[in-house]
Motif scaffolding. Sequence first.
Motif, short mmCIF file in Angstrom:
data_model
loop_
_atom_site.label_atom_id
_atom_site.label_comp_id
_atom_site.label_asym_id
_atom_site.label_seq_id
_atom_site.Cartn_x
_atom_site.Cartn_y
_atom_site.Cartn_z
N ARG A 99 -30.89 -29.47 46.36
CA ARG A 99 -31.43 -29.66 47.71
C ARG A 99 -30.35 -29.49 48.76
O ARG A 99 -30.58 -28.89 49.80
CB ARG A 99 -32.08 -31.05 47.83
N ARG A 100 -29.16 -30.04 48.48
CA ARG A 100 -28.02 -29.87 49.40
C ARG A 100 -26.84 -29.35 48.58
O ARG A 100 -26.46 -29.94 47.57
CB ARG A 100 -27.62 -31.18 50.07
N VAL A 101 -26.24 -28.26 49.06
CA VAL A 101 -25.12 -27.64 48.37
C VAL A 101 -24.01 -27.40 49.39
O VAL A 101 -24.26 -26.85 50.47
CB VAL A 101 -25.53 -26.30 47.70
N ALA A 102 -22.80 -27.79 49.04
CA ALA A 102 -21.63 -27.58 49.91
C ALA A 102 -20.84 -26.40 49.36
O ALA A 102 -20.50 -26.36 48.17
CB ALA A 102 -20.76 -28.83 49.95
N VAL A 103 -20.57 -25.43 50.23
CA VAL A 103 -19.95 -24.17 49.83
C VAL A 103 -18.52 -24.09 50.34
O VAL A 103 -18.25 -24.42 51.50
CB VAL A 103 -20.77 -22.98 50.36
N ASP A 104 -17.63 -23.63 49.48
CA ASP A 104 -16.23 -23.48 49.82
C ASP A 104 -16.06 -22.54 51.02
O ASP A 104 -16.63 -21.45 51.06
CB ASP A 104 -15.47 -22.89 48.62
N ASP A 105 -15.29 -22.98 51.99
CA ASP A 105 -15.04 -22.17 53.18
C ASP A 105 -14.38 -20.84 52.84
O ASP A 105 -14.47 -19.88 53.60
CB ASP A 105 -14.13 -22.92 54.16
N MET A 106 -13.68 -20.77 51.70
CA MET A 106 -12.93 -19.56 51.35
C MET A 106 -13.71 -18.61 50.44
O MET A 106 -13.16 -17.60 50.00
CB MET A 106 -11.60 -19.94 50.70
N LEU A 107 -14.96 -18.91 50.17
CA LEU A 107 -15.78 -17.98 49.40
C LEU A 107 -15.93 -16.69 50.20
O LEU A 107 -16.30 -16.71 51.38
CB LEU A 107 -17.14 -18.59 49.11
N LEU A 108 -15.63 -15.55 49.57
CA LEU A 108 -15.75 -14.27 50.26
C LEU A 108 -17.19 -14.04 50.73
O LEU A 108 -18.14 -14.40 50.04
CB LEU A 108 -15.33 -13.13 49.34
N THR A 109 -17.32 -13.44 51.88
CA THR A 109 -18.65 -13.18 52.43
C THR A 109 -19.51 -12.38 51.45
O THR A 109 -20.70 -12.66 51.26
CB THR A 109 -18.54 -12.42 53.76
N GLN A 110 -18.91 -11.38 50.78
CA GLN A 110 -19.69 -10.57 49.84
C GLN A 110 -20.22 -11.42 48.68
O GLN A 110 -21.33 -11.21 48.21
CB GLN A 110 -18.85 -9.41 49.30
N HIS A 111 -19.44 -12.42 48.26
CA HIS A 111 -19.89 -13.29 47.19
C HIS A 111 -20.94 -14.28 47.68
O HIS A 111 -21.91 -14.58 46.98
CB HIS A 111 -18.70 -14.04 46.58
N PHE A 112 -20.76 -14.76 48.90
CA PHE A 112 -21.75 -15.68 49.47
C PHE A 112 -23.10 -14.99 49.60
O PHE A 112 -24.15 -15.56 49.27
CB PHE A 112 -21.27 -16.17 50.84
N LEU A 113 -23.10 -13.73 50.05
CA LEU A 113 -24.35 -13.00 50.21
C LEU A 113 -25.01 -12.74 48.85
O LEU A 113 -26.24 -12.69 48.75
CB LEU A 113 -24.10 -11.68 50.94
N GLN A 114 -24.21 -12.60 47.80
CA GLN A 114 -24.77 -12.38 46.47
C GLN A 114 -25.44 -13.64 45.91
O GLN A 114 -26.44 -13.54 45.19
CB GLN A 114 -23.68 -11.90 45.51
N ILE A 115 -24.89 -14.81 46.21
CA ILE A 115 -25.48 -16.04 45.67
C ILE A 115 -26.57 -16.61 46.56
O ILE A 115 -27.38 -17.43 46.12
CB ILE A 115 -24.40 -17.13 45.42
N LEU A 116 -26.63 -16.15 47.82
CA LEU A 116 -27.58 -16.73 48.78
C LEU A 116 -29.03 -16.66 48.31
O LEU A 116 -29.78 -17.64 48.48
CB LEU A 116 -27.41 -16.04 50.13
#
Length: 363
Positions: A99-116
């Motif tokens: 329900r709530r997930v905290a994401v590392d500020d240093m996660l690459l944008t390309q990786h963030f978009l893949q897991i979103l």
Amino acid sequence: MADYARRLAKVQSLMAAEHVDYLLLTASPNTFYLTGISTIYDERMQLYIVPKSGGMVFILPAMIHDFIEGLNQGQWDTHYWVDGERPAEMLSRYCRNPRRVAVDDMLLTQHFLQILPFLSGVELLAADEIMKECRIFKDADEISLLRQAGQLVDEVMGEIQPFLKEGVYEQDIAFKIEFMCKTKGAEAMAFNPIIAFGANGANPHPGYTKTPLAKGQFITMDFGARLGNYCSDITRTMCLGKATDEMKRVYDAVLAANRAGFAAAQLGVACEDVDKAARDVITAAGYGPNFLHRTGHGIGIELHEESYIVAGNKRPIGEGMTFSIEPGIYLAGKMGVRVEDIVVATGQGPLSMNDFPRELIEL
């Protein structure tokens, strides 16, 4: 040796308080803090998952399998992907019904978009909001590493002086400092050394020029080294030959501000009030507009991290907080002066990680 189990338990207690189900970390300082793992971060996705209870789960490229398993004593649940697989799809297996997930500020944008797509409907927040509440307060092992790193750059600051002669270039001194630090055991520089002669010092973070050092110029040297993956940071300003009266007035104001900031760094004092203590001295000396930056930054695994010694930061100084005190005066076209030390807050008052003399040295 770092107590990683204690650190994980502290993070998970903060997660519970914030109703966070998972932290999604990458190859970042946050992961190093929790595991001691430091890997090269590139286009290959690395996910280090912290659940609200239980052990960490890793989703990693197979090429680092041997390195990770050489460290794994059963405390981590590790899963590896090979080229051609989509690691983001593995996330749903190990982050169930979040329900709530905290994401590392240093996660690459390309990786963030893949897991979103696999976090649809999930409330997302910054992992640093949780991690900083642990990392900001250093334990005895961390303080020991910071102290050792500080001693290393103290030594180099003394040993570089014979090389500060007419005709040398800023980049020459930077190369020599890096060689000295690594010869003494530094794993890397914390940042590219900042070396500025004369008017170039009026820029707090200048590039190297092709102008050689001349008599009567200030020499600002700001550098740090990594030891045990913890950073040091020191700045001293010296003069080649005799300083003019104006140069001495500027230097004395900066030195007094450094001392005032250090004296103010007592437990319970707001970070902004430490900044004010240093800034008031420079303002009283008539150079207030020429103090161009905050008084300090937190330091540890990262060169700049929480907490910042800056106006508006009302966080009280707490035991184990480590930060710089680095006031400066910058006169465009003429000179710059900065004196910086790393400080740890203790119940007995502030303790400097740097012992190199602060008084003006005329070479």
